[in-house]
Design an enzyme around this catalytic site. Structure first.
Site, PDB file in Angstrom:
ATOM      1  N   HIS A  16      89.491  92.903  79.229  1.00  0.00           N
ATOM      2  CA  HIS A  16      88.962  94.133  78.640  1.00  0.00           C
ATOM      3  C   HIS A  16      88.170  93.874  77.358  1.00  0.00           C
ATOM      4  O   HIS A  16      88.241  94.662  76.403  1.00  0.00           O
ATOM      5  CB  HIS A  16      90.103  95.125  78.378  1.00  0.00           C
TER       6      HIS A  16
ATOM      7  N   GLU B 142      84.902  95.363  83.530  1.00  0.00           N
ATOM      8  CA  GLU B 142      86.265  95.175  84.013  1.00  0.00           C
ATOM      9  C   GLU B 142      86.237  94.818  85.502  1.00  0.00           C
ATOM     10  O   GLU B 142      86.285  95.691  86.365  1.00  0.00           O
ATOM     11  CB  GLU B 142      87.082  96.444  83.766  1.00  0.00           C
TER      12      GLU B 142
END
Length: 351
Positions: free
Chosen positions: A196, A316
């Protein structure tokens, strides 16, 4: 796409430092890997978090291209912000949203913790990004790496099975950051990990608005008002999320793009200012793209930076959100004794 691992006579040893101490007295260390080009990758044990990626640019300067904090306490406090940014961490057990925090596994209902209204987001109330990972292995030379491990216990956030996860960060001579995940479970469970980091190729203190984005995808997942997938797919043609040709980063995006060709380029980001490009490759079926990083004026970023809603962009790489509740989505079930493997590459080049 992946370079063969080899070692030269010259080592570029990793640097180790204390990043801080938790409230219960546990010391957290960070590790810096360096290649012959002077690129640096720093990873810490809290959340298996990438805290810094410093890239030499065409102008012979070096810029930090990921958002982060200077102290461990700020990382911990960031989870109390109105919207936790999950800066640089490994997200798990399951990235993204799970509708109502529930699903069927082997025909039995599993009710997870709910931390995003009535849903679960990014693994629950205390996901992998808030855990202290154990440093398991380090390598030096032309292919320096660091491997971190976390054992998620049976029933953590109500997920079944003991899940042992390893994440390895590798730095190549050609300025690639390779991230590899391996996981095994003692029982049938679900797993969908991602990294992330928020990237900004102009430097982490700036805005991504002037950088250009390419996404190698023609479809996104349709979602409802709560950003839960409906199960349908939308073509990106003639809509704001068509990035099949490069265009400026959008002011707002929080969408999952499907990837039809594994291990091909999934997406790329380009900074004209620094003549720097980052390309992302993965073996996962999707990439969720999110622009953000806002710290609401409550926390300062690295180097006293004020992070705002356009500070960075996340790539992501993962399976589809809410996969367990959609039979036609690629499964995220991990059977007892089977191996979970996920690879993503962030490749940087001066052009």
């Amino acid at each position: 796409m992946i370079e063969k691992k080899h070692f030269s006579q010259v080592d570029y040893p990793e640097k180790t430092k204390s990043f801080g101490i938790t409230a219960d007295g546990r010391e957290v260390f960070s590790y810096t890997l360096t290649n012959k080009n002077g690129m640096e990758l720093e990873v810490m044990e809290y959340g298996a978090t990438i805290t810094s990626i410093k890239i030499p640019t065409a102008s012979n300067s070096k810029i930090d291209v990921v958002l982060g904090f200077d102290t461990l306490q700020d990382y911990i406090n960031s989870y109390d912000l109105p919207s936790a940014p999950y800066l640089g961490c490994v997200v798990g057990r399951v990235a993204g949203r799970i509708n109502k925090g529930a699903f069927l596994l082997n025909e039995k209902k599993v009710q997870l913790t709910q931390n995003h209204g009535k849903h679960q987001l990014h693994g629950g109330k205390e996901g992998f990004g808030q855990k202290i990972w154990k440093m398991k292995n380090r390598t030096q030379g032309d292919f320096p790496s660091i491997t971190l491990e976390y054992a998620s216990q049976n029933g953590e956030e109500n997920f079944p099975g003991v899940l042992v996860v390893e994440v390895t960060y590798m730095l190549t001579e050609s300025n690639q950051v390779i991230v590899e995940y391996n996981a095994f479970s003692t029982d049938d469970t679900v797993v969908n990990l991602t990294q992330h980091s928020y990237f900004n190729l102009d430097g982490h203190q700036h805005s991504v608005s002037n950088q250009t984005l390419f996404v190698n995808s023609t479809k996104v997942l349709e979602t409802n008002a709560e950003n839960i997938p409906t199960g349908l797919f939308l073509k990106v043609s003639n809509c704001p999320f068509d990035f099949t040709e490069e265009k400026n980063c959008p002011p707002s995006i929080d969408n999952t793009f499907t990837l039809n060709e594994k291990n091909r380029i999934a997406t790329s980001l380009y900074s004209k200012k620094n003549q720097l490009k980052m390309s992302v490759y993965t073996n996962q079926p999707a990439v969720h793209i999110y622009v953000g990083g806002n710290c609401f004026g409550q926390l300062k970023g690295k180097e006293n930076a004020d992070y705002h809603p356009l500070s960075g962009i996340c790539f992501e790489t993962q399976h589809y959100p809410d996969s367990p509740n959609h039979a036609h989505f690629p499964t995220i079930m991990l059977r007892k004794g089977e191996q979970y493997y996920h690879q993503t590459i962030f490749a940087f080049e001066n052009i």
